[in-house]
Scaffold this motif. Structure first.
Motif, mmCIF file in Angstrom:
data_model
loop_
_atom_site.group_PDB
_atom_site.id
_atom_site.type_symbol
_atom_site.label_atom_id
_atom_site.label_comp_id
_atom_site.label_asym_id
_atom_site.label_seq_id
_atom_site.Cartn_x
_atom_site.Cartn_y
_atom_site.Cartn_z
ATOM 1 N N GLY A 1 -30.764 -9.555 1.110
ATOM 2 C CA GLY A 1 -30.186 -9.198 -0.175
ATOM 3 C C GLY A 1 -31.169 -8.690 -1.208
ATOM 4 O O GLY A 1 -32.309 -9.164 -1.300
ATOM 5 N N ILE A 2 -30.709 -7.734 -2.002
ATOM 6 C CA ILE A 2 -31.463 -7.219 -3.144
ATOM 7 C C ILE A 2 -31.147 -8.099 -4.353
ATOM 8 O O ILE A 2 -29.987 -8.382 -4.648
ATOM 9 C CB ILE A 2 -31.065 -5.761 -3.446
ATOM 10 N N ILE A 3 -32.175 -8.539 -5.040
ATOM 11 C CA ILE A 3 -31.986 -9.440 -6.175
ATOM 12 C C ILE A 3 -31.343 -8.713 -7.356
ATOM 13 O O ILE A 3 -31.846 -7.689 -7.811
ATOM 14 C CB ILE A 3 -33.320 -10.068 -6.610
ATOM 15 N N LEU A 4 -30.221 -9.275 -7.814
ATOM 16 C CA LEU A 4 -29.539 -8.757 -8.996
ATOM 17 C C LEU A 4 -29.851 -9.611 -10.223
ATOM 18 O O LEU A 4 -29.995 -9.098 -11.325
ATOM 19 C CB LEU A 4 -28.023 -8.745 -8.767
ATOM 20 N N ARG A 5 -29.892 -10.919 -10.030
ATOM 21 C CA ARG A 5 -30.217 -11.878 -11.083
ATOM 22 C C ARG A 5 -31.107 -12.952 -10.498
ATOM 23 O O ARG A 5 -30.954 -13.318 -9.323
ATOM 24 C CB ARG A 5 -28.948 -12.552 -11.631
ATOM 25 N N ASN A 6 -31.997 -13.505 -11.317
ATOM 26 C CA ASN A 6 -32.866 -14.553 -10.812
ATOM 27 C C ASN A 6 -33.503 -15.310 -11.972
ATOM 28 O O ASN A 6 -34.268 -14.737 -12.740
ATOM 29 C CB ASN A 6 -33.966 -13.959 -9.925
ATOM 30 N N ASP A 7 -33.175 -16.602 -12.081
ATOM 31 C CA ASP A 7 -33.825 -17.412 -13.107
ATOM 32 C C ASP A 7 -34.941 -18.275 -12.516
ATOM 33 O O ASP A 7 -35.383 -19.242 -13.116
ATOM 34 C CB ASP A 7 -32.813 -18.275 -13.863
ATOM 35 N N GLY A 8 -35.345 -17.902 -11.267
ATOM 36 C CA GLY A 8 -36.450 -18.603 -10.623
ATOM 37 C C GLY A 8 -36.087 -19.356 -9.366
ATOM 38 O O GLY A 8 -36.936 -19.980 -8.741
ATOM 39 N N ILE A 9 -34.787 -19.267 -8.954
ATOM 40 C CA ILE A 9 -34.371 -20.032 -7.777
ATOM 41 C C ILE A 9 -34.309 -19.195 -6.492
ATOM 42 O O ILE A 9 -34.336 -19.738 -5.387
ATOM 43 C CB ILE A 9 -32.985 -20.675 -8.005
ATOM 44 N N ILE A 10 -34.224 -17.894 -6.635
ATOM 45 C CA ILE A 10 -33.934 -17.036 -5.478
ATOM 46 C C ILE A 10 -35.055 -17.045 -4.445
ATOM 47 O O ILE A 10 -34.808 -17.049 -3.237
ATOM 48 C CB ILE A 10 -33.643 -15.587 -5.934
ATOM 49 N N GLU A 11 -36.305 -17.028 -4.881
ATOM 50 C CA GLU A 11 -37.419 -16.929 -3.939
ATOM 51 C C GLU A 11 -37.393 -18.058 -2.915
ATOM 52 O O GLU A 11 -37.585 -17.842 -1.708
ATOM 53 C CB GLU A 11 -38.763 -16.924 -4.671
ATOM 54 N N ALA A 12 -37.162 -19.290 -3.383
ATOM 55 C CA ALA A 12 -37.158 -20.441 -2.479
ATOM 56 C C ALA A 12 -35.987 -20.369 -1.501
ATOM 57 O O ALA A 12 -36.129 -20.701 -0.316
ATOM 58 C CB ALA A 12 -37.092 -21.733 -3.285
ATOM 59 N N ILE A 13 -34.817 -19.925 -1.981
ATOM 60 C CA ILE A 13 -33.648 -19.831 -1.103
ATOM 61 C C ILE A 13 -33.855 -18.727 -0.071
ATOM 62 O O ILE A 13 -33.508 -18.886 1.106
ATOM 63 C CB ILE A 13 -32.369 -19.585 -1.932
ATOM 64 N N LYS A 14 -34.432 -17.623 -0.496
ATOM 65 C CA LYS A 14 -34.737 -16.543 0.446
ATOM 66 C C LYS A 14 -35.710 -17.025 1.525
ATOM 67 O O LYS A 14 -35.561 -16.697 2.708
ATOM 68 C CB LYS A 14 -35.343 -15.343 -0.290
ATOM 69 N N LYS A 15 -36.693 -17.803 1.133
ATOM 70 C CA LYS A 15 -37.666 -18.316 2.101
ATOM 71 C C LYS A 15 -36.988 -19.206 3.127
ATOM 72 O O LYS A 15 -37.279 -19.125 4.325
ATOM 73 C CB LYS A 15 -38.772 -19.085 1.382
ATOM 74 N N GLU A 16 -36.071 -20.063 2.679
ATOM 75 C CA GLU A 16 -35.313 -20.910 3.600
ATOM 76 C C GLU A 16 -34.555 -20.058 4.612
ATOM 77 O O GLU A 16 -34.546 -20.347 5.819
ATOM 78 C CB GLU A 16 -34.318 -21.771 2.831
ATOM 79 N N ALA A 17 -33.898 -19.013 4.113
ATOM 80 C CA ALA A 17 -33.104 -18.143 4.988
ATOM 81 C C ALA A 17 -33.993 -17.438 6.008
ATOM 82 O O ALA A 17 -33.662 -17.366 7.199
ATOM 83 C CB ALA A 17 -32.344 -17.120 4.149
ATOM 84 N N GLU A 18 -35.118 -16.928 5.556
ATOM 85 C CA GLU A 18 -36.022 -16.195 6.445
ATOM 86 C C GLU A 18 -36.605 -17.104 7.522
ATOM 87 O O GLU A 18 -36.742 -16.698 8.690
ATOM 88 C CB GLU A 18 -37.126 -15.535 5.621
ATOM 89 N N GLU A 19 -36.930 -18.330 7.172
ATOM 90 C CA GLU A 19 -37.469 -19.276 8.150
ATOM 91 C C GLU A 19 -36.412 -19.646 9.187
ATOM 92 O O GLU A 19 -36.713 -19.766 10.380
ATOM 93 C CB GLU A 19 -37.987 -20.523 7.446
#
Length: 235
Positions: free
Chosen positions: A97-115
Protein backbone atom coordinates in the motif's frame (compact mmCIF):
# COMPACT_ATOMS: atom_id res chain seq x y z
CA UNK A 1 -16.43 8.04 -18.10
CA UNK A 2 -12.89 9.09 -17.22
CA UNK A 3 -12.16 8.39 -13.58
CA UNK A 4 -10.42 10.72 -11.18
CA UNK A 5 -6.77 10.01 -10.43
CA UNK A 6 -6.92 7.11 -7.91
CA UNK A 7 -4.60 8.79 -5.40
CA UNK A 8 -6.54 12.05 -5.53
CA UNK A 9 -9.88 10.21 -5.29
CA UNK A 10 -8.61 8.29 -2.26
CA UNK A 11 -7.52 11.50 -0.55
CA UNK A 12 -10.89 13.13 -1.19
CA UNK A 13 -12.62 10.04 0.15
CA UNK A 14 -10.59 10.19 3.37
CA UNK A 15 -11.41 13.86 3.84
CA UNK A 16 -15.12 13.10 3.51
CA UNK A 17 -15.43 9.89 5.55
CA UNK A 18 -12.32 9.41 7.71
CA UNK A 19 -10.81 12.87 8.25
CA UNK A 20 -9.40 11.98 11.68
CA UNK A 21 -8.04 8.49 11.01
CA UNK A 22 -4.62 7.59 12.37
CA UNK A 23 -3.42 6.05 9.14
CA UNK A 24 -4.55 4.93 5.69
CA UNK A 25 -3.12 3.01 2.74
CA UNK A 26 -4.17 2.82 -0.89
CA UNK A 27 -3.66 -0.76 -2.13
CA UNK A 28 -4.84 -3.16 -4.81
CA UNK A 29 -4.55 -3.19 -8.58
CA UNK A 30 -4.16 0.58 -9.00
CA UNK A 31 -0.99 0.43 -6.88
CA UNK A 32 0.39 -2.61 -8.72
CA UNK A 33 -0.22 -1.02 -12.13
CA UNK A 34 -2.77 -3.71 -13.01
CA UNK A 35 -5.97 -1.65 -12.94
CA UNK A 36 -8.72 -2.38 -15.46
CA UNK A 37 -11.94 -0.59 -16.37
CA UNK A 38 -13.73 -2.42 -13.53
CA UNK A 39 -11.05 -2.01 -10.85
CA UNK A 40 -11.91 -0.46 -7.52
CA UNK A 41 -9.89 1.38 -4.91
CA UNK A 42 -8.85 -0.69 -1.91
CA UNK A 43 -8.21 1.51 1.11
CA UNK A 44 -7.02 0.18 4.46
CA UNK A 45 -7.97 2.49 7.35
CA UNK A 46 -6.49 2.51 10.85
CA UNK A 47 -8.50 4.44 13.41
CA UNK A 48 -8.13 4.00 17.17
CA UNK A 49 -11.67 5.26 17.81
CA UNK A 50 -13.32 2.19 16.22
CA UNK A 51 -13.99 -0.69 18.66
CA UNK A 52 -13.65 -3.39 16.00
CA UNK A 53 -12.84 -3.95 12.35
CA UNK A 54 -15.30 -3.83 9.47
CA UNK A 55 -15.47 -3.71 5.68
CA UNK A 56 -17.64 -1.43 3.55
CA UNK A 57 -18.07 -0.48 -0.10
CA UNK A 58 -18.81 2.98 -1.50
CA UNK A 59 -19.34 4.59 -4.91
CA UNK A 60 -17.58 7.94 -4.64
CA UNK A 61 -15.50 10.26 -6.84
CA UNK A 62 -16.18 8.11 -9.93
CA UNK A 63 -14.74 4.99 -8.25
CA UNK A 64 -16.07 1.94 -6.47
CA UNK A 65 -14.17 2.11 -3.18
CA UNK A 66 -13.75 -0.76 -0.74
CA UNK A 67 -12.51 0.10 2.73
CA UNK A 68 -11.05 -2.23 5.33
CA UNK A 69 -11.27 -0.47 8.68
CA UNK A 70 -9.16 -1.49 11.69
CA UNK A 71 -8.13 -0.06 15.00
CA UNK A 72 -4.60 -0.30 16.35
CA UNK A 73 -4.84 -4.00 17.18
CA UNK A 74 -7.75 -5.59 15.27
CA UNK A 75 -5.63 -6.10 12.16
CA UNK A 76 -3.41 -8.57 14.05
CA UNK A 77 -6.11 -11.25 14.20
CA UNK A 78 -6.70 -10.83 10.45
CA UNK A 79 -2.97 -11.23 9.82
CA UNK A 80 -3.05 -14.48 11.80
CA UNK A 81 -6.17 -15.80 10.03
CA UNK A 82 -4.63 -15.00 6.65
CA UNK A 83 -1.42 -16.80 7.66
CA UNK A 84 -3.35 -19.89 8.76
CA UNK A 85 -5.34 -20.09 5.54
CA UNK A 86 -2.22 -19.22 3.48
CA UNK A 87 -4.02 -16.38 1.68
CA UNK A 88 -2.40 -13.14 2.85
CA UNK A 89 -5.02 -10.67 1.65
CA UNK A 90 -4.60 -8.02 4.33
CA UNK A 91 -0.82 -8.40 4.82
CA UNK A 92 -0.37 -8.03 1.06
CA UNK A 93 -2.51 -4.88 0.94
CA UNK A 94 -0.62 -3.36 3.85
CA UNK A 95 2.79 -4.29 2.44
CA UNK A 96 2.15 -2.94 -1.06
CA UNK A 97 0.00 0.00 0.00
CA UNK A 98 0.86 3.62 -0.71
CA UNK A 99 0.61 5.75 2.43
CA UNK A 100 -2.26 8.23 2.36
CA UNK A 101 -2.25 9.19 6.05
CA UNK A 102 0.17 8.42 8.84
CA UNK A 103 0.43 9.70 12.40
CA UNK A 104 3.37 7.38 13.08
CA UNK A 105 1.75 3.94 13.19
CA UNK A 106 2.01 2.78 9.59
CA UNK A 107 5.72 1.90 9.48
CA UNK A 108 5.44 -0.70 12.26
CA UNK A 109 2.32 -2.29 10.74
CA UNK A 110 3.95 -2.43 7.32
CA UNK A 111 6.98 -4.14 8.86
CA UNK A 112 4.74 -6.77 10.46
CA UNK A 113 3.08 -7.43 7.11
CA UNK A 114 6.37 -7.68 5.23
CA UNK A 115 7.85 -10.10 7.76
CA UNK A 116 4.75 -12.31 7.60
CA UNK A 117 4.84 -12.38 3.79
CA UNK A 118 8.54 -13.20 3.76
CA UNK A 119 8.12 -16.04 6.29
CA UNK A 120 5.43 -17.77 4.24
CA UNK A 121 2.69 -20.11 5.48
CA UNK A 122 3.31 -22.98 7.88
CA UNK A 123 4.69 -26.22 6.48
CA UNK A 124 2.11 -28.94 5.88
CA UNK A 125 2.31 -31.98 8.12
CA UNK A 126 2.65 -35.44 6.59
CA UNK A 127 -0.93 -36.15 7.65
CA UNK A 128 -2.18 -33.05 5.80
CA UNK A 129 -0.20 -34.03 2.69
CA UNK A 130 -1.83 -37.48 2.78
CA UNK A 131 -5.30 -35.99 3.06
CA UNK A 132 -4.64 -33.56 0.21
CA UNK A 133 -3.19 -36.37 -1.96
CA UNK A 134 -6.29 -38.46 -1.40
CA UNK A 135 -8.75 -35.75 -2.42
CA UNK A 136 -6.56 -34.71 -5.35
CA UNK A 137 -6.40 -38.33 -6.53
CA UNK A 138 -10.16 -38.72 -6.14
CA UNK A 139 -10.85 -35.56 -8.15
CA UNK A 140 -8.35 -36.60 -10.83
CA UNK A 141 -10.09 -39.96 -11.21
CA UNK A 142 -13.45 -38.16 -11.54
CA UNK A 143 -11.90 -36.00 -14.24
CA UNK A 144 -10.41 -38.95 -16.13
CA UNK A 145 -13.61 -40.97 -15.94
CA UNK A 146 -16.04 -38.20 -16.82
CA UNK A 147 -17.61 -38.42 -20.27
CA UNK A 148 -20.04 -35.58 -19.61
CA UNK A 149 -18.56 -32.35 -20.98
CA UNK A 150 -20.57 -30.08 -18.68
CA UNK A 151 -19.51 -32.02 -15.58
CA UNK A 152 -15.92 -32.24 -16.80
CA UNK A 153 -15.60 -28.46 -16.99
CA UNK A 154 -16.48 -28.05 -13.33
CA UNK A 155 -14.39 -31.02 -12.21
CA UNK A 156 -11.47 -29.38 -14.01
CA UNK A 157 -12.11 -26.14 -12.09
CA UNK A 158 -11.88 -28.01 -8.79
CA UNK A 159 -8.81 -29.90 -9.99
CA UNK A 160 -7.06 -26.65 -10.88
CA UNK A 161 -7.66 -25.22 -7.39
CA UNK A 162 -6.58 -28.40 -5.60
CA UNK A 163 -3.46 -28.80 -7.73
CA UNK A 164 -2.33 -25.20 -7.33
CA UNK A 165 -2.86 -25.47 -3.57
CA UNK A 166 -0.93 -28.76 -3.42
CA UNK A 167 2.07 -27.42 -5.31
CA UNK A 168 2.23 -24.08 -3.54
CA UNK A 169 1.68 -25.30 0.00
CA UNK A 170 4.24 -28.08 -0.37
CA UNK A 171 6.73 -25.36 -1.31
CA UNK A 172 5.60 -23.13 1.57
CA UNK A 173 4.19 -20.53 -0.79
CA UNK A 174 1.05 -18.43 -0.47
CA UNK A 175 -2.03 -19.62 -2.34
CA UNK A 176 -4.98 -17.82 -3.90
CA UNK A 177 -8.37 -18.23 -5.52
CA UNK A 178 -9.77 -16.92 -8.80
CA UNK A 179 -7.19 -14.66 -10.50
CA UNK A 180 -4.86 -15.10 -7.54
CA UNK A 181 -4.31 -18.76 -8.47
CA UNK A 182 -2.31 -17.69 -11.52
CA UNK A 183 -0.64 -14.80 -9.71
CA UNK A 184 0.45 -17.06 -6.87
CA UNK A 185 1.79 -19.68 -9.27
CA UNK A 186 3.74 -17.06 -11.22
CA UNK A 187 5.25 -15.71 -8.00
CA UNK A 188 6.42 -19.27 -7.26
CA UNK A 189 7.63 -20.39 -10.72
CA UNK A 190 6.66 -18.63 -13.92
CA UNK A 191 7.54 -21.59 -16.15
CA UNK A 192 5.37 -23.92 -14.09
CA UNK A 193 2.56 -21.34 -14.09
CA UNK A 194 2.67 -21.26 -17.90
CA UNK A 195 2.56 -25.07 -18.10
CA UNK A 196 -0.35 -25.07 -15.67
CA UNK A 197 -2.37 -22.54 -17.69
CA UNK A 198 -1.58 -24.23 -21.00
CA UNK A 199 -2.65 -27.65 -19.71
CA UNK A 200 -6.05 -26.45 -18.52
CA UNK A 201 -6.53 -24.15 -21.51
CA UNK A 202 -5.92 -27.11 -23.82
CA UNK A 203 -8.61 -29.09 -22.05
CA UNK A 204 -11.12 -26.22 -22.06
CA UNK A 205 -10.59 -25.48 -25.77
CA UNK A 206 -10.09 -28.98 -27.21
CA UNK A 207 -11.30 -31.47 -24.60
CA UNK A 208 -7.86 -33.13 -24.49
CA UNK A 209 -7.27 -34.20 -20.88
CA UNK A 210 -3.77 -35.62 -21.25
CA UNK A 211 -1.77 -32.52 -20.28
CA UNK A 212 -3.88 -31.91 -17.18
CA UNK A 213 -3.50 -35.54 -16.11
CA UNK A 214 0.29 -35.42 -16.55
CA UNK A 215 0.50 -32.13 -14.65
CA UNK A 216 -1.49 -33.38 -11.65
CA UNK A 217 0.33 -36.72 -11.48
CA UNK A 218 3.70 -34.95 -11.66
CA UNK A 219 2.67 -32.65 -8.82
CA UNK A 220 1.89 -35.63 -6.56
CA UNK A 221 4.88 -37.76 -7.56
CA UNK A 222 7.47 -36.24 -5.16
CA UNK A 223 5.06 -36.91 -2.29
CA UNK A 224 4.20 -40.52 -3.07
CA UNK A 225 1.96 -40.16 -6.11
CA UNK A 226 -1.68 -41.14 -6.20
CA UNK A 227 -3.36 -42.20 -2.96
CA UNK A 228 -6.61 -44.15 -2.66
CA UNK A 229 -6.10 -47.64 -1.24
CA UNK A 230 -5.14 -47.66 2.42
CA UNK A 231 -6.24 -44.10 3.13
CA UNK A 232 -8.39 -43.50 6.20
CA UNK A 233 -9.70 -40.43 7.92
CA UNK A 234 -11.16 -40.22 11.42
CA UNK A 235 -10.70 -43.94 12.12
Amino acid sequence: MKKNNPYEAAQKFLEKYFPNCNGALLAGSVVRGEATETSDLDIVIFDETFPSSYRETFLEFEWPIEVFVHNGSSYKSFFEIDRERARPSLPRMVSEGIILRNDGIIEAIKKEAEELLKEGPEKWTEKTIQIKRYFLTDTLDDFIGSSNRAEGIFIANTLAELTSEFVLRNNRRWIGTSKWIVRSLKAFDEDFANQFVEAFDTYYTTGDKSRVICLVEAAMEPHGGRLLGGFSLGK
